[in-house]
Scaffold this motif. Structure first.
Motif, short mmCIF file in Angstrom:
data_model
loop_
_atom_site.label_atom_id
_atom_site.label_comp_id
_atom_site.label_asym_id
_atom_site.label_seq_id
_atom_site.Cartn_x
_atom_site.Cartn_y
_atom_site.Cartn_z
N VAL A 2 23.37 -10.26 40.26
CA VAL A 2 23.55 -11.27 41.29
C VAL A 2 25.04 -11.51 41.51
N GLU A 3 25.45 -11.49 42.77
CA GLU A 3 26.83 -11.78 43.14
C GLU A 3 26.83 -12.72 44.34
N ARG A 4 27.53 -13.85 44.19
CA ARG A 4 27.68 -14.81 45.28
C ARG A 4 26.34 -15.19 45.90
N GLY A 5 25.34 -15.44 45.03
CA GLY A 5 24.04 -15.90 45.49
C GLY A 5 23.16 -14.83 46.09
N ARG A 6 23.55 -13.56 45.96
CA ARG A 6 22.78 -12.47 46.54
C ARG A 6 22.48 -11.43 45.47
N ILE A 7 21.27 -10.86 45.50
CA ILE A 7 20.91 -9.79 44.58
C ILE A 7 21.46 -8.48 45.13
N VAL A 8 22.38 -7.87 44.39
CA VAL A 8 23.02 -6.64 44.86
C VAL A 8 22.50 -5.40 44.14
N ALA A 9 21.75 -5.57 43.08
CA ALA A 9 21.12 -4.44 42.39
C ALA A 9 19.88 -4.97 41.67
N ALA A 10 18.81 -4.17 41.70
CA ALA A 10 17.56 -4.58 41.06
C ALA A 10 16.97 -3.40 40.31
N GLY A 11 16.26 -3.70 39.24
CA GLY A 11 15.74 -2.65 38.39
C GLY A 11 14.24 -2.70 38.19
N SER A 12 13.73 -1.65 37.59
CA SER A 12 12.32 -1.54 37.19
C SER A 12 12.31 -0.61 35.98
N SER A 13 11.13 -0.17 35.55
CA SER A 13 11.09 0.78 34.45
C SER A 13 11.67 2.13 34.85
N PHE A 14 11.80 2.35 36.15
CA PHE A 14 12.34 3.62 36.67
C PHE A 14 13.78 3.48 37.16
N HIS A 15 14.18 2.28 37.55
CA HIS A 15 15.50 2.04 38.12
C HIS A 15 16.34 1.19 37.18
N GLU A 16 17.55 1.66 36.87
CA GLU A 16 18.42 0.97 35.93
C GLU A 16 19.45 0.10 36.65
N VAL A 17 19.90 -0.95 35.96
CA VAL A 17 20.96 -1.83 36.47
C VAL A 17 21.97 -2.00 35.34
N PRO A 18 23.01 -1.20 35.30
CA PRO A 18 23.95 -1.25 34.17
C PRO A 18 24.65 -2.60 34.02
#
Length: 480
Positions: free
Chosen positions: A119-135
């Motif tokens: 989350v940056e400045r009240g907005r989700i800029v990256a999201a993950g799942s079991s397949f998608h990573e968010v470092p």
């Protein structure tokens, strides 16, 4: 500051994914499915579409796509294995913008039912799942996703694309439990602006067993939802003066005002009356009248904050209310300028160029507000054009997120964002731009202690610095 006039129209549709066995776990209100259904009935939801266990993740996603294409208003998608405060659901369903958003909690304890997000400045800029990573995750998604009316087509397209990928096995061993998580990933990676609705002390958890269901329901009772609603009615990111000299006690006026059935616009009207009385006192030109004018101006600002707090507490919103509030702020400020100029002339018998100073202060404020509104309008327009023409920024088949979206931040922006992390520098940053709280405090104090000439010179000096700071910031952000 008021945001309202009438209650949000009840045109939101809900897609309730009862696709896991946990949805049939029991609680005091029946099953978890019954409980969440009853909660939605108390919120502005037109209809609830329950998706039962079916042929798998692909079928569930296609059901979401079909409902999104048929809906004429926002669509909220949530699992039926959810135990949440009603107030938490209201953060999305009763928000005035009725935009695309997701419930998140600022923790880093990611888990299969709490996928990571950034989350940056009240907005989700990256999201993950079991397949998608968010470092660089700094929060977790809690299972409730709303798509605004403008993003329904994108939601439907993403749901159909994900369904095809799931059916062909290209997403790996994902299961129906991840349907909402995958939809959030798709929206974020397609460039949709997803507002992060933060839970704060409220709870919203997905359940996997009867034991965890019982424990989650018990945790709900430990939080006073009414108190949380009151606390969230007060802006958490307001200016220094508004935070410590107004909101610290105006919060105790919210419930009495609600019990008296005062509307936010009625409070705005009283605030205007206070400001006019302040200008009349200022126009007398005596020291006692200047002090009285300063006190009335302060009370007018208190009411100016209260109308917005009351709007958020009662959740009564409209674009007309927001427009009335903005126009009222400008009128109150400029009528006080006129009162100060008259009072200076009456007190000294010599205008001494005071009207030129008053006019200059008015012009400077008009220019500053024009810079703000024109920039906001340009950003909104570019966002709409980008959403209409841009291709998805990241493939749904990428297993690693790759970090932050966008280009590297420039030096000035990095400095500004570092300042946001420290409370002292954050408030200094807010004070530099001379927001309405600091501006009215400056007027009230300098007029009561000195005279209108000092008031206008102070406004021109501080306002000039603020204008340069705003211009530099807008140019830096525009060049990203």
């Amino acid at each position: 500051m008021t945001d309202s006039l009438t209650r949000v129209s009840t045109t939101t549709s809900a897609v309730l994914l009862a696709t896991t066995a946990a949805a049939r776990l029991t609680c005091a209100d029946g099953t978890l499915l019954d409980r969440i259904n009853d909660q939605l009935a108390t919120l502005p939801v037109r209809d609830v579409q329950v998706v039962p266990p079916g042929a798998g993740l692909g079928a569930d996603l296609r059901s979401v796509a079909k409902i999104a294409r048929l809906s004429s208003g926002p669509v909220v998608v949530l699992p039926a294995d959810l135990v949440a405060h009603t107030e938490a659901l209201a953060l999305l369903l009763e928000h005035p913008a009725r935009d695309t958003g997701a419930l998140v909690c600022f923790d880093v304890m990611a888990a299969p039912l709490r996928p990571p997000v950034q989350v940056e400045r009240g907005r989700i800029v990256a999201a993950g799942s079991s397949f998608h990573e968010v470092p660089d995750a700094n929060a977790t998604f809690r299972g409730v996703l709303q798509a605004g009316e403008a993003d329904l087509g994108t939601l439907a397209d993403i749901a159909e694309e994900l369904a095809e990928l799931a059916d062909t096995g290209k997403l790996g061993p994902v299961s129906p439990v991840e349907a909402v998580d995958l939809l959030l990933v798709g929206l974020v990676r397609s460039g949709v602006r997803v507002r992060a609705a933060t839970l704060g002390p409220l709870h919203c958890d997905r359940i996997t067993s009867q034991h965890s269901a019982d424990a989650a329901v018990t945790r709900l009772a430990e939080v006073d939802e009414t108190r949380v609603r009151l606390d969230t009615s007060v802006k958490s990111e307001d200016g220094f003066f508004a935070t410590y000299f107004v909101s610290s006690w105006s919060r105790y006026l919210i419930r009495p005002a609600a019990r008296l059935k005062l509307t936010p616009n009625a409070v705005t009207g009283i605030s205007i009356g206070m400001a006019v009385l302040s200008a009349i006192w200022f126009s007398e030109g005596t020291r006692l009248s200047q002090i009285a004018g300063g006190l009335l101006l302060y009370l007018s600002f208190v009411l100016d904050c209260l109308d917005g707090q009351l709007a958020r507490y009662t959740r009564t919103f409209s674009p007309l209310g927001a427009w009335v509030d903005g126009m009222a702020d400008r009128f109150k400020e400029f009528v006080v300028y006129v009162g100060l100029a008259f009072g200076y002339t009456a007190g000294l018998g010599n205008p001494d160029g005071i009207w030129y100073l008053a006019a200059a202060a008015m012009i400077l404020q008009v220019v500053r507000h024009s810079v703000d509104f024109s920039y906001s309008g340009a950003v909104a327009d570019s966002g709409r054009i980008g959403a209409a023409w841009a291709k998805p920024r990241r493939s749904l088949l990428e297993s690693a997120d790759g970090g932050r979206y966008g280009v590297p931040r420039q030096g000035m922006l990095r400095l500004a964002q570092r300042m946001e992390r420290e409370s002292v520098t954050r408030y200094l940053k807010k004070m530099i731009v001379l927001p309405i709280g600091e501006r009215w405090a400056l007027i009230a104090i300098t007029a009561a202690v000195f005279n209108a000439r000092v008031t206008f010179l102070s406004l021109l000096a501080w306002g000039g610095v603020a204008a340069l700071y705003q211009l530099a910031g807008r140019i830096a952000r525009s060049s990203r």
